[in-house]
Design a protein around this motif. Structure first.
Motif, mmCIF file in Angstrom:
data_model
loop_
_atom_site.group_PDB
_atom_site.id
_atom_site.type_symbol
_atom_site.label_atom_id
_atom_site.label_comp_id
_atom_site.label_asym_id
_atom_site.label_seq_id
_atom_site.Cartn_x
_atom_site.Cartn_y
_atom_site.Cartn_z
ATOM 1 N N GLY A 63 30.723 18.667 76.019
ATOM 2 C CA GLY A 63 31.080 19.759 75.121
ATOM 3 C C GLY A 63 30.169 20.955 75.299
ATOM 4 N N HIS A 64 28.880 20.701 75.460
ATOM 5 C CA HIS A 64 27.943 21.803 75.728
ATOM 6 C C HIS A 64 28.283 22.487 77.047
ATOM 7 C CE1 HIS A 64 24.818 22.063 72.683
ATOM 8 N NE2 HIS A 64 24.875 20.746 72.550
ATOM 9 N N ALA A 65 28.542 21.692 78.067
ATOM 10 C CA ALA A 65 28.841 22.256 79.388
ATOM 11 C C ALA A 65 30.098 23.110 79.360
ATOM 12 C CB ALA A 65 28.989 21.131 80.416
ATOM 13 N N ALA A 66 31.074 22.702 78.553
ATOM 14 C CA ALA A 66 32.342 23.431 78.471
ATOM 15 C C ALA A 66 32.320 24.507 77.384
ATOM 16 C CB ALA A 66 33.478 22.450 78.195
ATOM 17 N N GLY A 67 31.261 24.529 76.587
ATOM 18 C CA GLY A 67 31.210 25.476 75.478
ATOM 19 C C GLY A 67 32.223 25.130 74.391
ATOM 20 N N ASP A 68 32.547 23.860 74.271
ATOM 21 C CA ASP A 68 33.570 23.389 73.335
ATOM 22 C C ASP A 68 32.893 22.813 72.096
ATOM 23 O OD1 ASP A 68 35.600 22.091 71.964
ATOM 24 O OD2 ASP A 68 36.499 21.246 73.768
ATOM 25 N N THR A 69 32.771 23.612 71.044
ATOM 26 C CA THR A 69 32.099 23.152 69.835
ATOM 27 C C THR A 69 32.885 22.041 69.142
ATOM 28 O OG1 THR A 69 33.093 24.936 68.546
ATOM 29 C CG2 THR A 69 30.885 25.318 69.431
ATOM 30 N N GLY A 70 34.188 22.043 69.266
ATOM 31 C CA GLY A 70 34.997 20.973 68.692
ATOM 32 C C GLY A 70 34.662 19.631 69.315
ATOM 33 N N GLN A 71 34.488 19.624 70.618
ATOM 34 C CA GLN A 71 34.127 18.395 71.328
ATOM 35 C C GLN A 71 32.725 17.942 70.921
ATOM 36 O OE1 GLN A 71 34.353 18.727 75.591
ATOM 37 N NE2 GLN A 71 34.164 16.536 75.909
ATOM 38 N N MET A 72 31.818 18.899 70.748
ATOM 39 C CA MET A 72 30.468 18.549 70.312
ATOM 40 C C MET A 72 30.500 17.901 68.935
ATOM 41 S SD MET A 72 28.040 21.676 71.547
ATOM 42 C CE MET A 72 29.174 23.038 71.816
ATOM 43 N N LYS A 73 31.282 18.478 68.015
ATOM 44 C CA LYS A 73 31.400 17.913 66.671
ATOM 45 C C LYS A 73 32.036 16.533 66.719
ATOM 46 C CE LYS A 73 31.689 22.330 64.315
ATOM 47 N NZ LYS A 73 32.579 23.272 63.610
ATOM 48 N N GLN A 74 33.076 16.380 67.505
ATOM 49 C CA GLN A 74 33.751 15.094 67.614
ATOM 50 C C GLN A 74 32.809 14.022 68.149
ATOM 51 O OE1 GLN A 74 36.744 14.290 66.495
ATOM 52 N NE2 GLN A 74 36.478 12.191 67.169
ATOM 53 N N SER A 75 31.907 14.391 69.031
ATOM 54 C CA SER A 75 30.993 13.414 69.606
ATOM 55 C C SER A 75 30.041 12.832 68.566
ATOM 56 C CB SER A 75 30.176 14.053 70.732
ATOM 57 O OG SER A 75 29.182 14.916 70.210
#
Length: 81
Positions: A63-75
């Motif tokens: 998520g960090h690599a992709a800049g995807d905050t949704g993915q970071m939260k989901q993790s």
């Protein structure tokens, strides 16, 4: 009035607002791993939880690599059951 303090203050404020500096996962994954390593629980359960934690950490890093905050939260919502 010197402009340097104002520029420095603006730069510091911009850095503080970035997701990487405010990211819970950056601090919480290592803390959770350290607590889990010393936990007095069934070895099979500990191994399963460590595997799930590692899956969440990898998802978070992606998520960090992709800049995807949704993915970071989901993790941060790694299932425990």
């Amino acid at each position: 009035m010197p402009r340097f303090p104002l520029v420095a203050l603006g730069f510091a404020a911009a850095l503080a607002a970035t997701p990487a500096l405010a990211c819970r996962g950056t601090a919480e994954y290592p803390q959770a791993q350290a607590r889990l390593e010393v936990a007095q629980i069934d070895p099979a359960k500990k191994l399963d939880l460590m595997r799930r934690l590692e899956e969440g950490r990898k998802l978070h890093e992606a998520g960090h690599a992709a800049g995807d905050t949704g993915q970071m939260k989901q993790s941060l919502k790694v299932p425990t059951a």
